[in-house]
Design an enzyme around this catalytic site. Structure first.
Site, PDB file in Angstrom:
ATOM      1  N   LYS A 187       0.842  -1.218   0.000  1.00  0.00           N
ATOM      2  CA  LYS A 187       0.000   0.000   0.000  1.00  0.00           C
ATOM      3  C   LYS A 187       0.865   1.252   0.000  1.00  0.00           C
ATOM      4  CE  LYS A 187      -2.032  -0.466   3.996  1.00  0.00           C
ATOM      5  NZ  LYS A 187      -1.246  -1.506   4.596  1.00  0.00           N
ATOM      6  N   ARG A 246      -8.542   1.235  10.479  1.00  0.00           N
ATOM      7  CA  ARG A 246      -8.014  -0.116  10.693  1.00  0.00           C
ATOM      8  C   ARG A 246      -8.912  -0.964  11.561  1.00  0.00           C
ATOM      9  NH1 ARG A 246      -1.571  -0.823  11.011  1.00  0.00           N
ATOM     10  NH2 ARG A 246      -1.183   0.720   9.441  1.00  0.00           N
ATOM     11  N   ARG A 279      12.069  -5.730   3.660  1.00  0.00           N
ATOM     12  CA  ARG A 279      11.729  -4.312   3.465  1.00  0.00           C
ATOM     13  C   ARG A 279      12.725  -3.395   4.187  1.00  0.00           C
ATOM     14  NH1 ARG A 279       5.759  -2.139   4.721  1.00  0.00           N
ATOM     15  NH2 ARG A 279       6.226  -2.538   6.902  1.00  0.00           N
ATOM     16  N   ARG A 310      12.549  -1.150   9.735  1.00  0.00           N
ATOM     17  CA  ARG A 310      11.653  -0.680  10.786  1.00  0.00           C
ATOM     18  C   ARG A 310      11.701  -1.609  11.991  1.00  0.00           C
ATOM     19  NH1 ARG A 310       5.866   0.623   8.352  1.00  0.00           N
ATOM     20  NH2 ARG A 310       5.341  -0.427  10.279  1.00  0.00           N
ATOM     21  N   ARG A 329       1.404  -8.078  14.227  1.00  0.00           N
ATOM     22  CA  ARG A 329       0.705  -7.110  13.362  1.00  0.00           C
ATOM     23  C   ARG A 329      -0.259  -7.823  12.415  1.00  0.00           C
ATOM     24  NH1 ARG A 329       5.514  -4.676  10.836  1.00  0.00           N
ATOM     25  NH2 ARG A 329       4.188  -3.303   9.634  1.00  0.00           N
TER      26      ARG A 329
END
Ligand code: AMP
Length: 218
Positions: free
Chosen positions: A15, A90, A132, A165, A176
């Protein structure tokens, strides 16, 4: 006409990458609650400290904090002609709160946001999260496995340092996902019933996803 977009998808569904490109091309603000919350954490404010205690566990930050941040951001001038919401709402509770916020800030609301759901398999997501990296300076996002960088620590756009991150570790990433499937996924049904939902196959490559996404804009 106003362009209002909401993006829903599990962590690592791409996203962030797509909404950043869309934001530039459509000249709409990219409003990403994760980044806004990380800014609040970095500022050292009481709100930031509270948010961090949830973020480091991979849980949702309380709705009061998030609603306040979103409302303030949507009231800014650049959001007058539309916006791109990335990572918000969310939960069903946040979706209903957003309905109220949009009514408050634009009393003649005629446009309902178009909601894009980024669908992708869980195995691919874990692989994407682990690989990532993001630039600590300009926020560019890289996948060190698929993108073949000259140096895995350096941003090719601005020379900034690439970081992983803190919540992209396997343990927090797993939490998550659980949070996503328990609290965020029910939004798919809500927006589908409201006829606002468009599903995008997010397992494809960046260019194909962007082409499909822009082709589906109403
Ligand atoms: P993200 O960058 O979107 O993956 O978000 C990172 C973390 O910020 C999440 O794991 C949550 O703890 C928090 N967060 C981001 N967006 C929201 C939201 N809409 N509501 C509550 N917490 C959020």
């Amino acid at each position: 006409m106003k362009k209002e977009f909401i993006f829903i998808g599990p962590p690592g569904s791409g996203k962030g990458t797509q909404t950043k490109i869309l934001s530039k091309e459509y000249n709409l603000p990219h409003i990403d609650t994760g980044s806004l919350l990380r800014e609040a954490v970095a500022s050292g404010s009481e709100e930031g400290k509270l948010a961090n205690s949830f973020m480091e566990k991979g849980q949702l930050v309380p709705i009061e904090v998030v609603s306040k941040i979103i409302k303030n951001r949507l009231l800014q001038d650049d959001a007058k002609n539309g916006f791109i919401l990335d990572g918000y709402p969310r939960s069903l509770e946040q979706a209903y709160a957003l309905d109220e916020i949009l009514k408050e800030i634009d009393k003649d609301i005629t446009v309902k946001p178009q909601v894009f759901y980024f669908e992708v398999s869980t195995n691919m997501l874990i692989e994407r999260l682990v690989n990532r990296r993001s630039c600590s300076k300009c926020g560019a996002i890289y996948n060190i496995k698929t993108m073949k960088l000259k140096d895995e620590n350096v941003c090719e756009k601005c020379g900034g340092k690439l970081i992983r991150r803190e919540d992209d570790t396997e343990e927090v990433a797993k939490k998550r996902f659980d949070t996503y499937f328990e609290q965020t996924h029910p939004l798919i049904e809500l927006y589908s019933e409201r006829k606002q939902l468009t599903t995008i196959d997010a397992s494809k490559d960046i260019d194909t996803i962007y082409k499909n996404l822009t082709g589906a804009i109403k």
